[in-house]
Design an enzyme around this catalytic site. Structure first.
Site, PDB file in Angstrom:
ATOM      1  N   ASP A  64       0.909  -1.138   0.000  1.00  0.00           N
ATOM      2  CA  ASP A  64       0.000   0.000   0.000  1.00  0.00           C
ATOM      3  C   ASP A  64       0.951   1.191   0.000  1.00  0.00           C
ATOM      4  O   ASP A  64       1.573   1.495   1.031  1.00  0.00           O
ATOM      5  CB  ASP A  64      -0.874   0.018   1.255  1.00  0.00           C
ATOM      6  CG  ASP A  64      -1.837   1.196   1.232  1.00  0.00           C
ATOM      7  OD1 ASP A  64      -1.422   2.291   0.823  1.00  0.00           O
ATOM      8  OD2 ASP A  64      -3.004   1.018   1.620  1.00  0.00           O
ATOM      9  N   HIS A  65       1.089   1.842  -1.147  1.00  0.00           N
ATOM     10  CA  HIS A  65       2.194   2.808  -1.236  1.00  0.00           C
ATOM     11  C   HIS A  65       2.032   3.986  -0.276  1.00  0.00           C
ATOM     12  O   HIS A  65       2.997   4.654   0.052  1.00  0.00           O
ATOM     13  CB  HIS A  65       2.420   3.272  -2.683  1.00  0.00           C
ATOM     14  CG  HIS A  65       1.404   4.255  -3.192  1.00  0.00           C
ATOM     15  ND1 HIS A  65       0.157   3.884  -3.604  1.00  0.00           N
ATOM     16  CD2 HIS A  65       1.449   5.597  -3.342  1.00  0.00           C
ATOM     17  CE1 HIS A  65      -0.517   4.957  -3.997  1.00  0.00           C
ATOM     18  NE2 HIS A  65       0.242   6.020  -3.852  1.00  0.00           N
ATOM     19  N   HIS A  76      -5.726   2.707   1.179  1.00  0.00           N
ATOM     20  CA  HIS A  76      -5.061   3.899   1.712  1.00  0.00           C
ATOM     21  C   HIS A  76      -5.843   4.581   2.843  1.00  0.00           C
ATOM     22  O   HIS A  76      -5.271   4.960   3.863  1.00  0.00           O
ATOM     23  CB  HIS A  76      -4.843   4.937   0.601  1.00  0.00           C
ATOM     24  CG  HIS A  76      -4.303   4.368  -0.674  1.00  0.00           C
ATOM     25  ND1 HIS A  76      -3.313   3.415  -0.696  1.00  0.00           N
ATOM     26  CD2 HIS A  76      -4.594   4.629  -1.977  1.00  0.00           C
ATOM     27  CE1 HIS A  76      -3.034   3.107  -1.953  1.00  0.00           C
ATOM     28  NE2 HIS A  76      -3.798   3.824  -2.750  1.00  0.00           N
TER      29      HIS A  76
END
Ligand code: BG6
Length: 517
Positions: free
Chosen positions: A203-204, A266
């Protein structure tokens, strides 16, 4: 030691040695599937390059690109040579970096492809001395996850040595499944060949500097902890707005929409970081367990609460940055009667001791007036005003804003006296931006995440239980929105506005309002 300019109010203390947690990246080979794709070109290779030129990569490493396109090794290197020369910075490091790039044309569905890959890997591991450690990065559409991971498994490429010195890590991009059932099925299929300790779900947002700072702010300072609870916090707002539309991702987005695209990952991850209890240590198991506890405590949505607590919208034609833009339904590849939401907002309640009664309002959407992501902690108002005739309601609520992007920093609103003979007061904002404090721009999220993967550190990656819980929290909303008779109909907003009017109503009925963007 640097001298502080008397006007430099915000600065890091250079007189003290920085306290850094070491990231020990080990020699390894990085196999990228989908090597000719967008993510590889825009994110992965530039992130590796930045690590390389700052000497953060291990001494021995190589990148083996795999994709369907029949490219020579030189063609492959050329793609990045061109892309990165255009950016123009640090090009003197480029050739040394590209020397570590190799390529094979790869048919994901073909069982013969995997033994060929295995042989190529062994050859490269000998010549590049990477000690048999491998990262398999799936930068591919979700439909290829299983064919690739099973192909790797059958070819013995998921095996690790008993003492863990030769590891094999699998990096999986989102979306992980398209609903709870498919995510569970994917987890089960992966487990046939891969241990959970080998799987790095990206999950950047967790790799973003400002998101990592949430933990440092909360748990390396004493001042916040005592007020970080229902007694002092009125509510929390988490916002991720984008000026961009759906762009070239129509196919994917038509299956996803804002809820699956942004909230399942996110938004809920950021909520968990704001709401979690202090982990005993910053290690993968402790940290991820605390996030899990928050997700478990989220009050489930049901038929009635969805109408009250969830809003969805879709952009129509409008103007962004002074330019006319098309509506979502007019975008290339989008159905003319698409019901997919491009903006969503949720009111989330966390039923635990710390947060009972404190709403977390989440909103995210595309084609808003500008790009802005932030987390605002809005404190309660003072219980009594000694500054009559001002009432407590007229005094600004203290608000701590964690600015995620594009500005990166923090802000705190305080009520303060305006200098002068009269007793005037108003809300004062104290803001700082990392750009004013640090010389270099913050590293991209992928730099940190790639490095952690090379260091076998799963802390900033998402574990299977989190994925499962996140899907289970959102499933009732997804189902209700898919139901033509559902209670919260799709609302429309012109591009350039921050969602439909119903977004405002969500807070107004609680006597609150969103922060202006
Ligand atoms: C991705 C979503 O995960 O995050 C995109 O799929 C979104 O739709 C992007 O645009 C936002 O990321 P960032 O880092 O640009 O805020």
């Amino acid at each position: 030691m640097c001298c502080m300019d008397s006007r430099e109010i915000v600065h890091f203390d250079d007189s003290r040695a920085d306290y850094c947690l070491e990231v020990a990246a080990e020699d390894c080979g990085i196999v990228i599937f989908g090597a000719s794709g967008d993510l590889t070109r825009r994110k992965l290779v530039p992130a590796l390059f930045q690590l390389y030129r700052r000497s953060l990569l291990p001494e021995h490493f190589f990148v083996l690109g795999c994709a369907r396109a029949q490219l020579s090794q030189d063609d492959f290197r050329d793609i990045f040579r061109k892309a990165m020369s255009m950016e123009g910075s640090y090009v003197e490091h480029l050739e040394g970096f590209l020397q570590r790039f190799f390529y094979i044309g790869f048919d994901y569905a073909s069982p013969e492809a995997y033994p060929v890959l295995s042989a190529k890997l062994k050859e490269l591991e000998d010549s590049q001395e990477t000690g048999g450690r491998r990262i398999f990065y799936l930068s591919t559409p979700p439909s290829l996850i299983l064919p690739i991971t099973e192909g790797l498994g059958r070819a013995g490429l998921s095996q690790e040595s008993a003492k863990g010195r030769q590891w094999a890590h699998l990096v999986v991009e989102k979306p992980f499944g398209h609903d709870q059932a498919s995510a569970t099925a994917l987890t089960e299929s992966l487990s046939q060949y891969w241990q959970e300790s080998q799987i790095y779900r990206i999950d950047h947002y967790l790799g973003k500097e400002t998101v990592q700072n949430i933990l440092v702010l909360r748990f390396a300072n004493l001042v916040f902890e005592s007020v970080w609870n229902r007694q002092f916090i009125d509510h929390v707002q988490i916002t991720v707005g984008e000026a961009e539309g759906v762009g070239s991702r129509a196919n994917y987005y038509e299956q996803a929409g804002a809820l699956k695209d942004m909230f399942q990952n996110h938004m809920l991850q950021m909520l968990a970081l704001v709401a979690m209890e202090p982990p005993a240590a910053f290690t993968a198991d402790r940290y991820r367990d605390e996030k899990l506890k928050v997700l478990r405590a989220i009050r489930p949505f049901n038929h009635e609460s969805i109408a009250e607590c969830a809003v969805r919208g879709q952009y129509t034609a409008g103007e962004v940055d002074g330019q006319p833009v098309r509506g979502y339904r007019e975008e290339t590849g989008i159905k003319a009667d698409s019901e997919v939401e491009t903006t969503a907002a949720l009111k989330v309640m966390i039923d635990n001791w710390r947060w009972e009664g404190v709403p977390f309002y989440l909103r995210s959407g595309k084609r808003w007036k500008r790009r802005v992501s932030e987390i605002a902690i809005v404190f309660r108002r003072v219980p009594h005003s000694m500054f009559g005739p001002m009432t407590p309601e007229q005094l600004a609520a203290n608000t701590l804003v964690l600015k995620i992007q594009p500005a990166e920093g923090m802000g705190l609103t305080l009520e303060a006296k305006r200098p002068g003979a009269k007793n005037c007061m108003s809300a004062l904002s104290m803001d700082f931006d990392y750009r004013d404090v640090c010389k270099e721009a913050s590293p991209d999220a992928y730099e940190r995440l790639l490095l952690d993967c090379m260091a076998s550190d799963q802390t900033l990656f998402v574990q299977k239980e989190e994925v499962d819980l996140a899907w289970s929290i959102l499933t009732p909303v997804i189902e209700s929105w898919q139901d033509p008779k559902g209670l919260s109909p799709l609302q429309f907003y012109p591009a350039g506005e921050c969602g439909p009017k119903a977004l405002e109503d969500l807070l107004e009925k609680d006597g609150r309002s969103w922060r202006r963007l």
